[in-house]
Write a protein that holds these residues in place. Structure first.
Motif, mmCIF file in Angstrom:
data_model
loop_
_atom_site.group_PDB
_atom_site.id
_atom_site.type_symbol
_atom_site.label_atom_id
_atom_site.label_comp_id
_atom_site.label_asym_id
_atom_site.label_seq_id
_atom_site.Cartn_x
_atom_site.Cartn_y
_atom_site.Cartn_z
ATOM 1 N N GLY A 219 0.822 -1.209 0.000
ATOM 2 C CA GLY A 219 0.000 0.000 0.000
ATOM 3 C C GLY A 219 0.850 1.251 0.000
ATOM 4 N N GLY B 246 -1.072 4.507 0.470
ATOM 5 C CA GLY B 246 -2.020 5.556 0.837
ATOM 6 C C GLY B 246 -1.568 6.268 2.114
ATOM 7 N N LEU C 55 -10.949 -4.380 5.421
ATOM 8 C CA LEU C 55 -11.762 -3.517 6.277
ATOM 9 C C LEU C 55 -13.222 -3.987 6.231
ATOM 10 C CD1 LEU C 55 -11.956 -0.928 8.011
ATOM 11 C CD2 LEU C 55 -12.370 0.335 5.898
ATOM 12 N N GLY D 121 -4.263 -4.338 13.949
ATOM 13 C CA GLY D 121 -4.390 -2.887 13.822
ATOM 14 C C GLY D 121 -4.894 -2.206 15.081
HETATM 15 P P1 NDP Z 1 -6.024 5.245 1.364
HETATM 16 O O1 NDP Z 1 -7.312 5.269 0.622
HETATM 17 O O2 NDP Z 1 -5.202 6.482 1.462
HETATM 18 O O3 NDP Z 1 -5.086 4.085 0.738
HETATM 19 C C1 NDP Z 1 -5.591 2.799 0.468
HETATM 20 C C2 NDP Z 1 -4.468 1.902 -0.007
HETATM 21 O O4 NDP Z 1 -5.014 0.591 -0.194
HETATM 22 C C3 NDP Z 1 -3.875 2.311 -1.360
HETATM 23 O O5 NDP Z 1 -2.506 1.993 -1.397
HETATM 24 C C4 NDP Z 1 -4.653 1.431 -2.347
HETATM 25 O O6 NDP Z 1 -3.952 1.189 -3.553
HETATM 26 C C5 NDP Z 1 -4.732 0.149 -1.543
HETATM 27 N N1 NDP Z 1 -5.811 -0.726 -2.000
HETATM 28 C C6 NDP Z 1 -7.132 -0.590 -1.730
HETATM 29 N N2 NDP Z 1 -7.815 -1.608 -2.291
HETATM 30 C C7 NDP Z 1 -6.905 -2.395 -2.942
HETATM 31 C C8 NDP Z 1 -6.984 -3.596 -3.696
HETATM 32 N N3 NDP Z 1 -8.153 -4.203 -3.915
HETATM 33 N N4 NDP Z 1 -5.834 -4.136 -4.181
HETATM 34 C C9 NDP Z 1 -4.638 -3.546 -3.953
HETATM 35 N N5 NDP Z 1 -4.497 -2.390 -3.236
HETATM 36 C C10 NDP Z 1 -5.626 -1.825 -2.733
HETATM 37 O O7 NDP Z 1 -6.410 4.696 2.824
HETATM 38 P P2 NDP Z 1 -5.553 4.886 4.177
HETATM 39 O O8 NDP Z 1 -4.134 4.596 3.882
HETATM 40 O O9 NDP Z 1 -5.924 6.139 4.839
HETATM 41 O O10 NDP Z 1 -6.172 3.714 5.079
HETATM 42 C C11 NDP Z 1 -5.887 2.345 4.787
HETATM 43 C C12 NDP Z 1 -6.469 1.505 5.902
HETATM 44 O O11 NDP Z 1 -5.750 1.776 7.101
HETATM 45 C C13 NDP Z 1 -7.944 1.814 6.211
HETATM 46 O O12 NDP Z 1 -8.652 0.604 6.235
HETATM 47 C C14 NDP Z 1 -7.915 2.436 7.588
HETATM 48 O O13 NDP Z 1 -9.030 2.079 8.356
HETATM 49 C C15 NDP Z 1 -6.651 1.849 8.184
HETATM 50 N N6 NDP Z 1 -6.047 2.689 9.206
HETATM 51 C C16 NDP Z 1 -5.819 2.125 10.431
HETATM 52 C C17 NDP Z 1 -5.255 2.876 11.429
HETATM 53 C C18 NDP Z 1 -5.016 2.243 12.760
HETATM 54 O O14 NDP Z 1 -4.733 2.977 13.715
HETATM 55 N N7 NDP Z 1 -5.079 0.931 12.870
HETATM 56 C C19 NDP Z 1 -4.874 4.287 11.235
HETATM 57 C C20 NDP Z 1 -5.108 4.773 9.892
HETATM 58 C C21 NDP Z 1 -5.691 3.988 8.931
HETATM 59 P P3 NDP Z 1 -4.019 2.224 -4.786
HETATM 60 O O15 NDP Z 1 -3.062 3.329 -4.481
HETATM 61 O O16 NDP Z 1 -3.644 1.393 -5.941
HETATM 62 O O17 NDP Z 1 -5.464 2.702 -4.833
#
Ligand code: NDP
Length: 271
Positions: free
Chosen positions: A119, A121, A190, A236
């Motif tokens: 990832g 994001g 998620l 997480g």
């Molecule tokens: P973003 O939307 O910024 O990023 C999502 C990431 O997931 C991207 O890299 C995206 O890839 C990838 N992705 C999503 N679906 C797929 C798929 N089917 N196949 C491959 N890659 C995929 O989200 P965040 O980074 O803000 O959040 C990510 C997760 O982290 C969330 O579920 C959130 O709840 C969790 N989180 C947990 C925290 C904790 O304290 N435990 C704190 C912050 C977040 P692409 O770039 O190609 O779209």
């Protein structure tokens, strides 16, 4: 400013810990529309709030209304925690990556480790920057969208001064055998305990620490596969608790009881 909304897990944890620490503080939640964000921040400043958390979709946009940023938040370009400093200025910090590191340190040291992050994001960015600052030896970013993955890799190499490489994510990803830590920082899993993160499970080795950012469900399919392979796993929930612990301490200068936080979170999520 916005409408007060029903509680969320962080509010629940904070209020329990304020009570446990005997602090006369409140944690309020507001839903703020993007066009109201500037007014909301001016409102919190006018009312002398000690700080606050900002979540999606405000983590980047809030920066323009703040008086400064910590080094980590500046590198990440995103803020999840704002605090009032001793000069009365409101500073943006990001505790997501620090929360993750706190969790990881219960399993292994970060210094000198080879890490794979799935990832690129917001969560991946926060974790990668903190791992780089904490001395990870090499960080491999694996992402479906190449542009986003390459951009994070460039940030790590150019500004965090760590060694990072980008690998595009096509098919089932094979984890290199010299990897120490594997992190799912995507949103896959998620709310869906059967969702599969596309990696070759047989490439996970028992000496690897495997972590997931997903906290609901706490035992994802990804972690179950890693556990079956004999890996040490981190859920997480630990990251979520630790980022809240750090915010609490920044705002109050009191170290909260992390066990009370975790218990509150598990109670809220009915685990
Ligand atoms: P973003 O939307 O910024 O990023 C999502 C990431 O997931 C991207 O890299 C995206 O890839 C990838 N992705 C999503 N679906 C797929 C798929 N089917 N196949 C491959 N890659 C995929 O989200 P965040 O980074 O803000 O959040 C990510 C997760 O982290 C969330 O579920 C959130 O709840 C969790 N989180 C947990 C925290 C904790 O304290 N435990 C704190 C912050 C977040 P692409 O770039 O190609 O779209």
């Amino acid at each position: 400013m916005g409408q007060p909304v029903a509680g969320n897990p962080t509010q629940y944890m904070m209020e329990k810990c304020f009570a446990a620490a005997g602090l006369d503080c409140r944690y309020l939640t507001f839903e703020v529309r993007p066009e109201g964000l500037g007014d909301a921040v001016r409102g919190m400043k006018a009312m002398g709030f000690r700080g606050g958390n900002f979540t999606i979709p405000h983590k980047v946009e809030v920066i323009q209304y703040l008086d400064g940023l910590t080094n980590a938040a500046e590198l990440m370009g995103a803020v999840n925690c704002v605090f009032r400093n001793t000069d009365g200025n409101y500073i943006g910090e990001n505790t997501d990556g620090k929360g993750f590191i706190g969790s990881l340190q219960q399993a292994t040291e970060v210094d000198g480790k080879n890490v794979v992050i799935l990832g690129a994001g917001g969560a991946a960015r926060a974790i990668a920057v903190e791992l780089g600052l904490a001395g990870a030896s090499e960080i491999t970013i694996v992402n479906r969208t190449a542009e986003r993955g390459q951009e994070l890799t460039d940030l790590l190499n150019d500004r965090v001064k760590t060694s990072a490489i980008f690998l595009p994510w096509t098919g089932d990803f094979e984890v290199n055998q010299n990897t120490d830590v594997v992190i799912n920082a995507t949103s896959i899993g998620l709310g869906d305990e059967t969702a599969r993160v596309p990696i070759a499970a047989e490439s996970l080795l028992p000496q690897m620490v495997v972590a997931d950012v997903i906290f609901n469900p706490s035992k994802t399919q990804f972690l179950r596969e890693a556990s079956d392979r004999g890996c040490q796993i981190l859920d997480g929930l630990g990251m979520l608790v630790n980022q809240a612990v750090i915010c609490f301490e920044i705002w109050t200068a009191v170290a909260p009881n992390a066990a009370v936080m975790r218990e509150a979170l598990e109670e809220y999520l009915e685990l």
